[in-house]
Design a protein around this motif. Structure first.
Motif, short mmCIF file in Angstrom:
data_model
loop_
_atom_site.label_atom_id
_atom_site.label_comp_id
_atom_site.label_asym_id
_atom_site.label_seq_id
_atom_site.Cartn_x
_atom_site.Cartn_y
_atom_site.Cartn_z
N LEU A 32 -8.01 4.48 5.47
CA LEU A 32 -7.50 3.44 6.36
C LEU A 32 -6.92 4.10 7.60
O LEU A 32 -6.06 4.99 7.50
N VAL A 33 -7.36 3.66 8.76
CA VAL A 33 -6.83 4.17 10.02
C VAL A 33 -5.91 3.10 10.62
O VAL A 33 -6.28 1.93 10.69
N ILE A 34 -4.72 3.53 11.03
CA ILE A 34 -3.74 2.60 11.60
C ILE A 34 -3.66 2.80 13.10
O ILE A 34 -3.42 3.91 13.58
N LEU A 35 -3.87 1.71 13.85
CA LEU A 35 -3.70 1.72 15.30
C LEU A 35 -2.45 0.91 15.63
O LEU A 35 -2.47 -0.32 15.59
N PRO A 36 -1.34 1.58 15.96
CA PRO A 36 -0.14 0.83 16.37
C PRO A 36 -0.32 0.31 17.80
O PRO A 36 -0.80 1.03 18.68
N ILE A 37 0.11 -0.92 18.01
CA ILE A 37 0.02 -1.53 19.33
C ILE A 37 1.37 -2.16 19.65
O ILE A 37 1.86 -3.01 18.90
N GLY A 38 1.98 -1.73 20.72
CA GLY A 38 3.30 -2.20 21.07
C GLY A 38 3.36 -2.83 22.45
O GLY A 38 2.48 -3.60 22.84
N ALA A 39 4.39 -2.48 23.20
CA ALA A 39 4.56 -3.03 24.54
C ALA A 39 5.59 -2.20 25.28
O ALA A 39 6.43 -1.52 24.67
N LEU A 54 8.66 1.58 20.18
CA LEU A 54 9.57 2.43 19.43
C LEU A 54 9.75 1.94 18.00
O LEU A 54 9.69 2.72 17.04
N ILE A 55 9.95 0.63 17.82
CA ILE A 55 10.12 0.07 16.48
C ILE A 55 8.86 0.29 15.64
O ILE A 55 8.94 0.63 14.46
N GLY A 56 7.69 0.13 16.25
CA GLY A 56 6.45 0.35 15.51
C GLY A 56 6.31 1.78 15.03
O GLY A 56 5.97 2.03 13.87
N ASN A 124 0.85 -4.37 14.83
CA ASN A 124 1.40 -4.93 16.05
C ASN A 124 2.91 -5.14 15.99
O ASN A 124 3.42 -5.66 15.00
N THR A 125 3.61 -4.77 17.06
CA THR A 125 5.06 -5.00 17.11
C THR A 125 5.48 -5.75 18.38
O THR A 125 6.63 -5.67 18.79
N HIS A 126 4.57 -6.50 18.97
CA HIS A 126 4.91 -7.33 20.13
C HIS A 126 4.32 -8.72 19.95
O HIS A 126 3.11 -8.87 19.80
N GLY A 127 5.18 -9.74 19.97
CA GLY A 127 4.72 -11.10 19.73
C GLY A 127 3.66 -11.58 20.71
O GLY A 127 2.78 -12.36 20.36
N GLY A 128 3.70 -11.10 21.95
CA GLY A 128 2.73 -11.53 22.94
C GLY A 128 1.32 -11.03 22.69
O GLY A 128 0.37 -11.51 23.30
N VAL A 182 16.94 -0.92 16.71
CA VAL A 182 17.03 0.16 17.69
C VAL A 182 18.33 0.94 17.52
O VAL A 182 18.37 2.17 17.66
N LYS A 183 19.42 0.25 17.18
CA LYS A 183 20.68 0.96 16.92
C LYS A 183 20.55 1.93 15.74
O LYS A 183 21.18 2.98 15.71
#
Length: 273
Positions: A32-39, A54-56, A124-128, A182-183
């Motif tokens: 399994l390859v994971i592609l993180p996508i953020g913003a 960062l969270i992702g 994915n870590t961005h709702g948009g 983030v904290k």
């Protein structure tokens, strides 16, 4: 504290760390390859514009530490930019168009297929990005035959007894949930003196929601003057640590399930039923 490029995720499971020869020789049947996508986008005056990406990265770093050593799970470099045009005009926001982001993900998937991989997770870590990635996942399946999964780690739960119900519903951007995380992972990147509470005035509606039952199109300026939707003033690192540990544990189990899932099994189960 989160340190990039350290630990199991980056030393043992970071796919680009390998040579071309090593990638060719990897067992790929259950890989399994994971592609993180953020913003990169504004998160109020108290959080960095890298918050989603960062969270992702931090979540995956923690989760991959918990995987069984034999699991064939491989991490790609994050796509740090997302479809963030709802925040354009607010300083620090960098957005890709829907067409550009779709094209980038399709090209990455095609390249993975040519390298012999057949399973891809869009993390994915961005709702948009959500609606676009659901569509792209199916497009990759149709074009390449790959098995494609889509996941937003917040959907795994883990915060129900830590974050207040109103905040879970309406605190969708820069509120208690994201600020606490983030904290926990980069405390020096949070400017507490600028934290605010701003809850969109949605509580009087039975069906309309920001991201649930019946949604409406909005820009950040439509729902918030500060760029925040939620209560950042009550965030703590302790909450973030609890959420991260829980989500990482659930995610590790989920990743192992994705490695064994086969679409062909669905046909077999239908026949047996």
């Amino acid at each position: 504290m989160f340190l990039r490029y350290e630990g199991t995720a980056w030393e043992t499971r970071f796919l680009p760390r390998l040579t071309s020869k090593q990638v060719k020789e990897l067992p790929k049947e259950d890989a399994l390859v994971i592609l993180p996508i953020g913003a990169v986008e504004q998160h109020g005056s108290h959080l960095p514009v890298l918050t989603d990406t960062l969270i992702g990265e931090a979540t995956l770093t923690a989760a991959l530490e918990k995987l069984n050593a034999e699991a064939q799970v491989w991490l790609l470099p994050p796509v740090p930019y997302g479809k963030s045009n709802e925040h354009l005009g607010l300083p620090g926001t960098i957005s890709l168009s829907a067409a550009t982001l779709q094209g980038v993900i399709l090209d990455i998937a095609e390249s993975l297929k040519l390298s012999g991989f057949d399973r891809l997770l869009l993390f994915n870590t961005h709702g948009g990005n959500t609606d676009l990635l659901n569509m792209v996942a199916r497009e990759i399946r149709i074009r390449s035959g790959m098995t494609v999964f889509y996941l937003s780690p917040s959907s795994l739960g883990g915060a129900e007894d830590v974050i207040a119900p109103e905040e879970l519903e309406y605190g969708i951007h820069g509120g208690d949930y994201e600020t606490s995380i983030v904290k926990a992972i980069k405390p020096g990147w949070v400017q507490d003196q600028f934290a605010v509470k701003e809850i969109p005035a949605m509580t009087g509606y039975e069906f309309l929601t920001l991201e649930g039952k019946i949604r409406f199109a909005w820009r950040m300026a439509d729902i918030s003057a500060s760029g925040v939707a939620g209560d950042a003033t009550i965030a703590t690192a302790e909450k973030g640590i609890i959420i991260m540990e829980r989500v990482a544990g659930i995610l590790a189990k989920a990743l192992q399930e994705l490695c064994t899932f086969k679409l062909s099994d669905l046909d077999r189960k239908q026949v047996e039923a």
